[in-house]
Scaffold this active site. Sequence first.
Site, short mmCIF file in Angstrom:
data_model
loop_
_atom_site.label_atom_id
_atom_site.label_comp_id
_atom_site.label_asym_id
_atom_site.label_seq_id
_atom_site.Cartn_x
_atom_site.Cartn_y
_atom_site.Cartn_z
N CYS A 1 0.41 48.81 -29.19
CA CYS A 1 -0.17 47.79 -28.34
C CYS A 1 -1.59 48.20 -27.95
CB CYS A 1 0.62 47.54 -27.07
SG CYS A 1 2.26 46.91 -27.38
N ARG B 1 -3.57 49.00 -33.48
CA ARG B 1 -2.53 49.57 -32.63
C ARG B 1 -1.26 48.73 -32.64
NH1 ARG B 1 -4.59 53.30 -29.26
NH2 ARG B 1 -2.81 53.15 -27.88
N TRP C 1 2.63 45.45 -30.41
CA TRP C 1 3.54 46.09 -31.36
C TRP C 1 4.90 46.01 -30.66
CZ3 TRP C 1 6.87 50.36 -31.56
CH2 TRP C 1 7.24 50.79 -32.84
N ASN D 1 1.15 48.35 -22.14
CA ASN D 1 1.44 49.19 -23.30
C ASN D 1 2.40 50.27 -22.82
OD1 ASN D 1 1.40 50.84 -25.56
ND2 ASN D 1 -0.59 51.75 -25.09
N GLY D 2 3.56 50.39 -23.48
CA GLY D 2 4.53 51.40 -23.06
C GLY D 2 5.92 50.78 -22.98
N GLU E 1 3.06 64.30 -48.17
CA GLU E 1 2.01 63.42 -47.66
C GLU E 1 1.71 62.30 -48.66
OE1 GLU E 1 0.77 62.74 -44.98
OE2 GLU E 1 -1.18 61.83 -45.35
N LYS F 1 2.07 58.35 -47.74
CA LYS F 1 0.99 57.37 -47.91
C LYS F 1 1.49 56.21 -48.75
CE LYS F 1 -1.07 58.33 -45.39
NZ LYS F 1 -1.30 59.35 -44.43
N GLU G 1 4.12 54.01 -46.81
CA GLU G 1 3.69 53.28 -45.62
C GLU G 1 2.76 52.12 -45.92
OE1 GLU G 1 0.65 56.73 -43.96
OE2 GLU G 1 1.67 55.46 -42.53
N HIS H 1 18.36 70.22 -57.86
CA HIS H 1 19.51 70.33 -56.95
C HIS H 1 19.95 68.96 -56.43
CE1 HIS H 1 19.37 74.65 -57.07
NE2 HIS H 1 18.07 74.61 -56.81
N LYS I 1 -1.03 52.65 -35.28
CA LYS I 1 -1.72 53.92 -35.51
C LYS I 1 -1.35 54.98 -34.49
CE LYS I 1 -5.82 56.01 -37.11
NZ LYS I 1 -5.08 56.56 -38.25
#
Length: 608
Positions: free
Chosen positions: A2, A27, A74, A100-101, A481, A485, A488, A504, A603
Amino acid sequence: MCGIIGYVGPRKVVPVIIEGLRKLEYRGYDSAGMAIIEAGKLVVVKKRGKLRELEEAVRGNAYEATTGIGHTRWATHGRVEDRNAHPHMDCKGEIAVIHNGIIENYQTLRSDLIKKGHAFSSETDTEVIAHLLEEQVDAGRDLLDAVRGTAHQLQGAYAFLVVASRFPGRVIAVRNLSPLVLGVGDGEMIFSSDTPALLDYTHRIVPLHDGDVVEINDRGYFFYALEDGHAFTRAPMIVQWSAASAEKQGYKHFMLKEIYEQPVVIRDTLYGRFDVATGRVDLKEFADSPVPERISIVAAGTSYHASRVGKYLLEQLARIPTEVSFSSEYRYQQPIVQPGTLGIAVTQSGETIDTLAALRLQRQLGARVVAITNRPESSAVRESDVSFITQAGIEIGVAATKSFMAQLIAFYLMAISFGQRKGTIDQEASLRLGGELAGLSQKCEQVLEYVGVMEAIARKFYQVHDMIFVGRGVNYPIALEGALKMKEISYIHAEGYAAGELKHGPIALLEQNVPVIGLLPRGPLYEKVYSNLQESNARESPLVILAESTDATAQGLASDFIPMPIVGELFSPVLYTVPLQLLAYYTADRKGLDVDQPRNLAKSVTVE
Ligand code: F6R
């Protein structure tokens, strides 16, 4: 998570809010909304969907308001619908709140308020704030006292802003655990969840601390303690970033621009910290403290992957036992912090709530803690004993790229510096390592010339459902990583494995539609990784191999070969990361996806 913005000043506020939200949209981008005080009345406009829906909704209205608040969401509580978008209002439509929260006790508060006759129009936790404020204002309190009285009843993490038609020309903010920054302009004041949205107005900023209540109005800004209401002040700090650095500057996406900025980020993060002639690394951040006996790193997501490389470097170069934990797990694993432990919290934003919580626990358990962060104004800096500021500049793309690079460089510097101080790195080794460090930026530029190659590989594989990334040793985290990438931003299921682990279990997944991307730099593990890749080849998986440009053997095995510059194995993560970022970028772009704002992500993750 948010983005919130609030403005008081001489400008018409609607364009200020829209432009601010555009900068904060990374955000959260499920819905957007605003509340303004127009001719003494509260006007609220909010829409599900991206910011353009809100822009459309206000287009053509000649609003004159100069006070207002805006929000990009968000979703946490309540589906993505117009009614759940912020701002939320009280029953009379006179008070508006953006938040926000997460308000953890909202259910109890909501049932109490319903019993008192309040009518709710959303499913959100935030709406209770508006109704609690209504109770306070109806009891005759001034808006500032009402905000304090309301915040005292809330449990959880929040940064919220309030406007009310009965109190025109004022915006009031409170912060507890969620980020909020005040921009101090000339005759204008602006709140934002993050600094980039302020840079068009001012470079003078005041980050709010937990427990701060701040009013902005046409006389300036005023700080009060949430606890007892006493007034105090906080001096602004100057941020150096330019407003242009938060623009795309001709690139199609922020992510691509940020990938291209990496050679400069390497140079800037190294700058002033090591002497090319001797290879000596001097970190003023650690000048006053002894070399730690052990290290415990906490981080999330991409920062966690950088930390896994960091562990390898700190153990190899400085022989310091190092453990790395997901910050979201750390608190729940009953961690043991022995004397002489240095805690390291790695966080680009400096606001990831899980990492801040882990950092606090490390300190509580007696560790001295350093924050490796890209944001000098962040909570992580304020809450740690010392901070190492990476020089990646503002990163807007939701998928972290250049900040990861800067974190890697920070770990090279720390590991070399500790090793030199401890004596595990002698003069000759210092020169060799220094030479490698000094060459990285230019080699990174070379790697960026493979854009066309990575684009072609993306064209070939963009329709697959699964991809496997493999590496070993210091490149195992780079495989993780690369896979992160890819998933996402392209939504392709991708996994990173330590190459030796393939046999394995994961090898069962391999077939001709499952490409394997192998990281094969020269070094002690070369033969091992080569064999692991051969095993994949035998299962008919297409093999994309990143190896030294002169490596004809690797080229012979690969269905697609990425020729890499020659670099010591220990430094290869810096270079081998870049083609993987480009592969993810071009795959997502080819699929027509929103690279900078991938679905479901935000983000800065400021909820647990
Ligand atoms: C991935 C990504 C996230 C962040 C994670 C931690 O591309 O950006 O995984 O790395 O949310 O964020 P910071 O580093 O701000 O703590």
